[in-house]
Design a protein around this motif. Structure first.
Motif, PDB file in Angstrom:
ATOM      1  N   ALA A 146     -51.117  -3.847   1.678  1.00 45.40           N
ATOM      2  CA  ALA A 146     -51.484  -2.565   1.075  1.00 45.40           C
ATOM      3  C   ALA A 146     -50.846  -2.416  -0.305  1.00 45.40           C
ATOM      4  O   ALA A 146     -51.505  -1.977  -1.269  1.00 45.40           O
ATOM      5  N   LEU A 147     -49.585  -2.779  -0.427  1.00 45.02           N
ATOM      6  CA  LEU A 147     -48.898  -2.676  -1.710  1.00 45.02           C
ATOM      7  C   LEU A 147     -49.473  -3.671  -2.721  1.00 45.02           C
ATOM      8  O   LEU A 147     -49.651  -3.344  -3.903  1.00 45.02           O
ATOM      9  N   TYR A 148     -49.768  -4.874  -2.260  1.00 44.45           N
ATOM     10  CA  TYR A 148     -50.341  -5.889  -3.141  1.00 44.45           C
ATOM     11  C   TYR A 148     -51.707  -5.420  -3.660  1.00 44.45           C
ATOM     12  O   TYR A 148     -52.022  -5.556  -4.842  1.00 44.45           O
ATOM     13  N   GLN A 149     -52.497  -4.857  -2.766  1.00 46.52           N
ATOM     14  CA  GLN A 149     -53.825  -4.377  -3.153  1.00 46.52           C
ATOM     15  C   GLN A 149     -53.729  -3.254  -4.191  1.00 46.52           C
ATOM     16  O   GLN A 149     -54.565  -3.167  -5.093  1.00 46.52           O
ATOM     17  N   CYS A 150     -52.723  -2.417  -4.084  1.00 47.33           N
ATOM     18  CA  CYS A 150     -52.536  -1.339  -5.059  1.00 47.33           C
ATOM     19  C   CYS A 150     -52.139  -1.874  -6.430  1.00 47.33           C
ATOM     20  O   CYS A 150     -52.519  -1.307  -7.466  1.00 47.33           O
ATOM     21  N   GLN A 151     -51.372  -2.960  -6.438  1.00 47.77           N
ATOM     22  CA  GLN A 151     -50.873  -3.515  -7.693  1.00 47.77           C
ATOM     23  C   GLN A 151     -51.879  -4.450  -8.377  1.00 47.77           C
ATOM     24  O   GLN A 151     -51.894  -4.559  -9.605  1.00 47.77           O
ATOM     25  N   LEU A 152     -52.716  -5.119  -7.597  1.00 51.73           N
ATOM     26  CA  LEU A 152     -53.608  -6.142  -8.144  1.00 51.73           C
ATOM     27  C   LEU A 152     -54.492  -5.630  -9.290  1.00 51.73           C
ATOM     28  O   LEU A 152     -54.665  -6.350 -10.293  1.00 51.73           O
ATOM     29  N   PRO A 153     -55.080  -4.421  -9.214  1.00 51.91           N
ATOM     30  CA  PRO A 153     -55.928  -3.965 -10.328  1.00 51.91           C
ATOM     31  C   PRO A 153     -55.199  -3.881 -11.662  1.00 51.91           C
ATOM     32  O   PRO A 153     -55.835  -3.958 -12.720  1.00 51.91           O
ATOM     33  N   ARG A 154     -53.879  -3.747 -11.637  1.00 55.22           N
ATOM     34  CA  ARG A 154     -53.131  -3.670 -12.888  1.00 55.22           C
ATOM     35  C   ARG A 154     -53.244  -4.963 -13.697  1.00 55.22           C
ATOM     36  O   ARG A 154     -53.147  -4.947 -14.926  1.00 55.22           O
ATOM     37  N   ILE A 155     -53.451  -6.075 -12.996  1.00 57.83           N
ATOM     38  CA  ILE A 155     -53.603  -7.361 -13.676  1.00 57.83           C
ATOM     39  C   ILE A 155     -54.760  -7.312 -14.666  1.00 57.83           C
ATOM     40  O   ILE A 155     -54.687  -7.855 -15.777  1.00 57.83           O
ATOM     41  N   PHE A 156     -55.841  -6.647 -14.269  1.00 58.41           N
ATOM     42  CA  PHE A 156     -57.087  -6.719 -15.034  1.00 58.41           C
ATOM     43  C   PHE A 156     -57.377  -5.460 -15.848  1.00 58.41           C
ATOM     44  O   PHE A 156     -58.519  -5.226 -16.222  1.00 58.41           O
ATOM     45  N   GLN A 157     -56.359  -4.663 -16.129  1.00 57.64           N
ATOM     46  CA  GLN A 157     -56.583  -3.441 -16.890  1.00 57.64           C
ATOM     47  C   GLN A 157     -57.088  -3.718 -18.302  1.00 57.64           C
ATOM     48  O   GLN A 157     -57.826  -2.918 -18.863  1.00 57.64           O
ATOM     49  N   TYR A 212     -52.897 -13.104 -17.790  1.00 60.31           N
ATOM     50  CA  TYR A 212     -53.363 -11.720 -17.919  1.00 60.31           C
ATOM     51  C   TYR A 212     -52.228 -10.717 -18.099  1.00 60.31           C
ATOM     52  O   TYR A 212     -52.298  -9.841 -18.959  1.00 60.31           O
ATOM     53  N   ASN A 213     -51.205 -10.806 -17.278  1.00 65.22           N
ATOM     54  CA  ASN A 213     -50.144  -9.798 -17.332  1.00 65.22           C
ATOM     55  C   ASN A 213     -48.912 -10.335 -16.600  1.00 65.22           C
ATOM     56  O   ASN A 213     -48.822 -10.258 -15.373  1.00 65.22           O
ATOM     57  N   GLN A 214     -47.957 -10.841 -17.360  1.00 61.14           N
ATOM     58  CA  GLN A 214     -46.795 -11.471 -16.738  1.00 61.14           C
ATOM     59  C   GLN A 214     -45.921 -10.471 -15.997  1.00 61.14           C
ATOM     60  O   GLN A 214     -45.324 -10.794 -14.964  1.00 61.14           O
ATOM     61  N   ALA A 215     -45.834  -9.240 -16.495  1.00 54.31           N
ATOM     62  CA  ALA A 215     -45.007  -8.227 -15.827  1.00 54.31           C
ATOM     63  C   ALA A 215     -45.544  -7.927 -14.434  1.00 54.31           C
ATOM     64  O   ALA A 215     -44.792  -7.869 -13.451  1.00 54.31           O
ATOM     65  N   VAL A 216     -46.862  -7.744 -14.327  1.00 50.82           N
ATOM     66  CA  VAL A 216     -47.461  -7.468 -13.017  1.00 50.82           C
ATOM     67  C   VAL A 216     -47.380  -8.697 -12.126  1.00 50.82           C
ATOM     68  O   VAL A 216     -47.159  -8.592 -10.912  1.00 50.82           O
TER      69      VAL A 216
END
Length: 333
Positions: free
Chosen positions: A227-238, A202-206
């Motif tokens: 908390a930080l992981y949860q904030c970043q996880l949605p970026r995978i599926f943009q 899905y997104n190698q950078a993320v």
């Protein structure tokens, strides 16, 4: 209960109540949707019908969004009444009651629940022309409160690629909620390891950003990491991943077996990859072949990867209306 229902934590998904749950449309009908019907046993549905619940009744005279005195209003032509304040008050009261959500399925084009392509009229005049499109009042309030959740409408879910992407996103988020509830470093490491190939596709950078969080070289407290992981996880599926990215991951997995396979088996798999890349077959056709080799050669690492089964296999349906092809599934990004 199926083994898939036991294996996959149930996502909490908002669904407009008129879609497969209640005959509460303006005309007293219920919207049939094969994919929502199939999804029901595997999710925890959270449903609302804003128009019925603000007192418009079922059936009811339809409402529309109009421009009036400098703002958008929810207007009912038959009664000549504005329901904007009632709808906004309903949204303010109900949105906080929804709890944590992993996704949302809206009624397309609805003046309350439509998340895109909702008609907006120039005035309250019954003969007013359409002047633009936007979101329904409830959908706008929900998306504003949950800006990172995967969201779709029942029409676009008829497209196989959009549907597959949506399912992958909501079940991954649900699995992370379960991991977060465990709250241990071991659980977070296992979650990230299990999803490594999926995130790579899905997104190698993320994926790399998430990997650095899990490595935790800064020595952050575990709650901060979650908390930080949860904030970043949605970026995978943009965005829906490119087929080329999926092919790269499939080839990566193929490399675990290539030397052990007969020449004809290798050639057949490479032909399947070509068919997938050109859009003639679904991803699951290639994944199924790899899964058979995972069992045949007892490949424990690949067996653990969510990439090969990111959502319950009972939900795989390659039926495709073609609606929404080529569209980014989440236009709010």
């Amino acid at each position: 209960m199926s083994t898939a229902q036991n294996r996959f934590p149930k996502p909490r998904v908002f669904i407009s109540r008129c879609i497969e749950f209640d005959a509460c449309r303006w005309n007293g009908a219920m919207i049939g949707c094969d994919f929502v019907r199939a999804l029901k046993p595997f999710i925890e549905p959270v449903t609302r019908c804003p128009e019925a619940e603000i007192g418009l009744g079922v059936p009811r005279n339809p409402v529309r969004i109009v421009r009036h005195q400098g703002r958008l209003e929810l207007y009912q032509i038959a009664s000549g009444k504005f329901y904007t304040d009632s709808m906004l008050a309903y949204c303010s009261a109900q949105i906080p009651e929804l709890g944590e959500l992993d996704g949302a399925i809206f009624k397309e084009k609805s003046p309350s629940c439509g998340e895109r392509e909702v008609k907006i009229y120039t005035s309250a005049d019954p003969l007013a022309a359409q002047n633009g499109k936007g979101r329904g009042f409830w959908a706008d309030a929900l998306i504003s409160a949950y800006p990172d959740i995967p969201e779709e409408n029942e029409g676009r879910l008829n497209n196989f690629t959009i549907r597959e992407h949506f399912y992958t996103a909501i079940f991954t988020r649900s699995a992370f909620r379960e991991t977060k509830n465990l709250g241990t470093m071991k659980a977070l490491v296992e979650f990230h390891s299990r999803n490594k190939l999926l995130f790579m596709a899905y997104n190698q950078a993320v994926m790399r950003d998430l990997g650095r969080l899990v490595a935790n070289h800064e020595g952050r407290p575990i709650p901060d990491l979650f908390a930080l992981y949860q904030c970043q996880l949605p970026r995978i599926f943009q965005k829906i991943p490119r087929r080329g990215s999926m092919v790269n991951v499939l080839l990566h997995a193929f490399g675990y077996f290539s030397d052990q396979l007969e020449g004809r088996e290798r050639a057949h798999f490479l032909e399947l990859l070509e068919s997938y890349q050109s859009g003639r077959i679904p991803l699951s056709a290639c994944q199924s072949i790899l899964q058979s080799w995972i069992e045949r050669f007892d490949q424990a690492y690949l067996r653990s990867q969510s990439f090969f089964q990111p959502y319950p296999p009972e939900l795989i349906d390659i039926t495709d209306s073609g609606k929404g092809v080529g569209s980014q599934w989440n236009t709010k990004q």
